[in-house]
Design a protein around this motif. Structure first.
Motif, PDB file in Angstrom:
ATOM      1  N   GLU A 135      -3.140 -10.878  -7.292  1.00  0.00           N
ATOM      2  CA  GLU A 135      -2.875 -11.995  -6.389  1.00  0.00           C
ATOM      3  C   GLU A 135      -3.694 -13.220  -6.790  1.00  0.00           C
ATOM      4  N   LYS A 136      -4.955 -13.002  -7.125  1.00  0.00           N
ATOM      5  CA  LYS A 136      -5.810 -14.125  -7.551  1.00  0.00           C
ATOM      6  C   LYS A 136      -5.353 -14.681  -8.893  1.00  0.00           C
ATOM      7  N   GLY A 137      -4.897 -13.788  -9.782  1.00  0.00           N
ATOM      8  CA  GLY A 137      -4.526 -14.207 -11.127  1.00  0.00           C
ATOM      9  C   GLY A 137      -3.168 -14.872 -11.232  1.00  0.00           C
ATOM     10  N   ILE A 138      -2.163 -14.255 -10.599  1.00  0.00           N
ATOM     11  CA  ILE A 138      -0.808 -14.796 -10.748  1.00  0.00           C
ATOM     12  C   ILE A 138      -0.180 -15.241  -9.436  1.00  0.00           C
ATOM     13  N   GLY A 139      -0.847 -14.956  -8.320  1.00  0.00           N
ATOM     14  CA  GLY A 139      -0.373 -15.444  -7.028  1.00  0.00           C
ATOM     15  C   GLY A 139       1.007 -14.965  -6.643  1.00  0.00           C
ATOM     16  N   THR A 140       1.176 -13.672  -6.477  1.00  0.00           N
ATOM     17  CA  THR A 140       2.492 -13.122  -6.141  1.00  0.00           C
ATOM     18  C   THR A 140       2.976 -13.543  -4.762  1.00  0.00           C
ATOM     19  N   GLY A 141       2.048 -13.807  -3.850  1.00  0.00           N
ATOM     20  CA  GLY A 141       2.434 -14.172  -2.486  1.00  0.00           C
ATOM     21  C   GLY A 141       2.831 -12.981  -1.623  1.00  0.00           C
ATOM     22  N   GLU A 142       2.812 -11.795  -2.196  1.00  0.00           N
ATOM     23  CA  GLU A 142       3.159 -10.579  -1.443  1.00  0.00           C
ATOM     24  C   GLU A 142       1.946 -10.033  -0.719  1.00  0.00           C
ATOM     25  N   ARG A 143       2.175  -9.554   0.482  1.00  0.00           N
ATOM     26  CA  ARG A 143       1.138  -8.833   1.221  1.00  0.00           C
ATOM     27  C   ARG A 143       1.459  -7.349   1.095  1.00  0.00           C
ATOM     28  N   ILE A 144       0.428  -6.529   0.980  1.00  0.00           N
ATOM     29  CA  ILE A 144       0.621  -5.092   0.794  1.00  0.00           C
ATOM     30  C   ILE A 144      -0.119  -4.343   1.887  1.00  0.00           C
ATOM     31  N   ILE A 145       0.571  -3.406   2.502  1.00  0.00           N
ATOM     32  CA  ILE A 145       0.006  -2.596   3.577  1.00  0.00           C
ATOM     33  C   ILE A 145       0.028  -1.140   3.137  1.00  0.00           C
ATOM     34  N   PHE A 146      -1.157  -0.543   2.983  1.00  0.00           N
ATOM     35  CA  PHE A 146      -1.273   0.884   2.715  1.00  0.00           C
ATOM     36  C   PHE A 146      -1.507   1.578   4.049  1.00  0.00           C
ATOM     37  N   SER A 147      -0.709   2.592   4.351  1.00  0.00           N
ATOM     38  CA  SER A 147      -0.873   3.317   5.611  1.00  0.00           C
ATOM     39  C   SER A 147      -0.952   4.813   5.333  1.00  0.00           C
ATOM     40  N   ASN A 148      -2.081   5.404   5.693  1.00  0.00           N
ATOM     41  CA  ASN A 148      -2.354   6.818   5.468  1.00  0.00           C
ATOM     42  C   ASN A 148      -1.653   7.663   6.540  1.00  0.00           C
ATOM     43  N   THR A 149      -0.751   8.538   6.132  1.00  0.00           N
ATOM     44  CA  THR A 149      -0.039   9.397   7.093  1.00  0.00           C
ATOM     45  C   THR A 149      -0.722  10.746   7.295  1.00  0.00           C
ATOM     46  N   SER A 150      -1.809  11.022   6.586  1.00  0.00           N
ATOM     47  CA  SER A 150      -2.475  12.327   6.673  1.00  0.00           C
ATOM     48  C   SER A 150      -2.845  12.770   8.087  1.00  0.00           C
ATOM     49  N   PRO A 151      -3.288  11.858   8.967  1.00  0.00           N
ATOM     50  CA  PRO A 151      -3.656  12.315  10.309  1.00  0.00           C
ATOM     51  C   PRO A 151      -2.494  12.897  11.118  1.00  0.00           C
ATOM     52  N   THR A 152      -1.276  12.674  10.680  1.00  0.00           N
ATOM     53  CA  THR A 152      -0.124  13.210  11.422  1.00  0.00           C
ATOM     54  C   THR A 152       0.255  14.623  10.984  1.00  0.00           C
ATOM     55  N   VAL A 153      -0.388  15.140   9.946  1.00  0.00           N
ATOM     56  CA  VAL A 153      -0.003  16.437   9.377  1.00  0.00           C
ATOM     57  C   VAL A 153      -0.500  17.587  10.261  1.00  0.00           C
ATOM     58  N   PRO A 154       0.438  18.362  10.858  1.00  0.00           N
ATOM     59  CA  PRO A 154       0.016  19.524  11.635  1.00  0.00           C
ATOM     60  C   PRO A 154      -0.277  20.711  10.709  1.00  0.00           C
ATOM     61  N   LEU A 155      -0.970  21.692  11.239  1.00  0.00           N
ATOM     62  CA  LEU A 155      -1.359  22.865  10.456  1.00  0.00           C
ATOM     63  C   LEU A 155      -0.155  23.571   9.834  1.00  0.00           C
ATOM     64  N   SER A 156       0.951  23.655  10.582  1.00  0.00           N
ATOM     65  CA  SER A 156       2.140  24.328  10.048  1.00  0.00           C
ATOM     66  C   SER A 156       2.666  23.631   8.795  1.00  0.00           C
ATOM     67  N   MET A 157       2.549  22.296   8.748  1.00  0.00           N
ATOM     68  CA  MET A 157       3.010  21.562   7.575  1.00  0.00           C
ATOM     69  C   MET A 157       2.049  21.765   6.400  1.00  0.00           C
ATOM     70  N   THR A 158       0.760  21.833   6.689  1.00  0.00           N
ATOM     71  CA  THR A 158      -0.224  22.097   5.638  1.00  0.00           C
ATOM     72  C   THR A 158       0.081  23.430   4.960  1.00  0.00           C
TER      73      THR A 158
END
Length: 171
Positions: A88-111
């Motif tokens: 972003e600093k180098g080429i200025g894409t203008g895009e915003r990026i959102i990383f969202s961790n889904t791990s807290p939603t994992v129930p034991l059965s899915m693990t």
């Protein structure tokens, strides 16, 4: 804006989050086994797919939605955050990026389902556990997606990393 849902394997809660985000799955009804298993990439990725950023589509506001499995690495998402900030600093894409961790939603059965199905290749045990886990987690995943979108709208940061601890979710 770019949304990237992430967790350990990138093949269960992340792909469900992407499908809910893109309105490919209904939000207020219990998902059927078929809906879960027919979700793109659900239980299909392998360990060799970790780190690959997978495009799922564009939402109704024109934002791209991706998923990624980060494995055990605590450095993967911070490293990507740093890379995007440099770009972003180098080429200025203008895009915003959102990383969202889904791990807290994992129930034991899915693990355990992921362990049996993906790691050990025992689908007749793993897949039913994954389906059960997906049904258990779907409301939490929908909530996580809605919270992610709301925080993204309110933030003015170029790159936002949401760890989404358990207390972020409702019980």
């Amino acid at each position: 804006m770019i949304y990237i849902y992430n967790d350990y394997g990138g093949t269960h809660t992340t792909v469900l989050a992407a499908a809910f985000h893109l309105k490919k799955l209904p939000r207020n009804v219990e998902l059927s086994k078929e809906q879960i298993l027919n979700t793109a990439y659900f239980n299909k990725l392998k360990a060799s797919d970790m780190g690959k950023i997978i495009f799922h589509g564009v939402d109704d506001e024109g934002h791209s939605v991706y998923t990624v499995g980060r494995g055990n690495s605590k450095f993967f998402v911070p490293g990507l955050k740093n890379l995007f900030e440099i770009l972003e600093k180098g080429i200025g894409t203008g895009e915003r990026i959102i990383f969202s961790n889904t791990s807290p939603t994992v129930p034991l059965s899915m693990t355990f389902g992921g362990l049996f199905s993906r790691r050990l290749g025992i689908d007749f045990i793993g897949v039913p556990l994954l389906v059960k886990g997906a049904k258990q987690a779907s409301a939490q995943i929908v909530h996580l997606v809605e919270q992610t979108k709301e925080i993204a709208k309110q933030s003015d940061q170029t790159v936002v990393v949401l760890e989404n601890k358990k207390d972020f979710l409702y019980s």
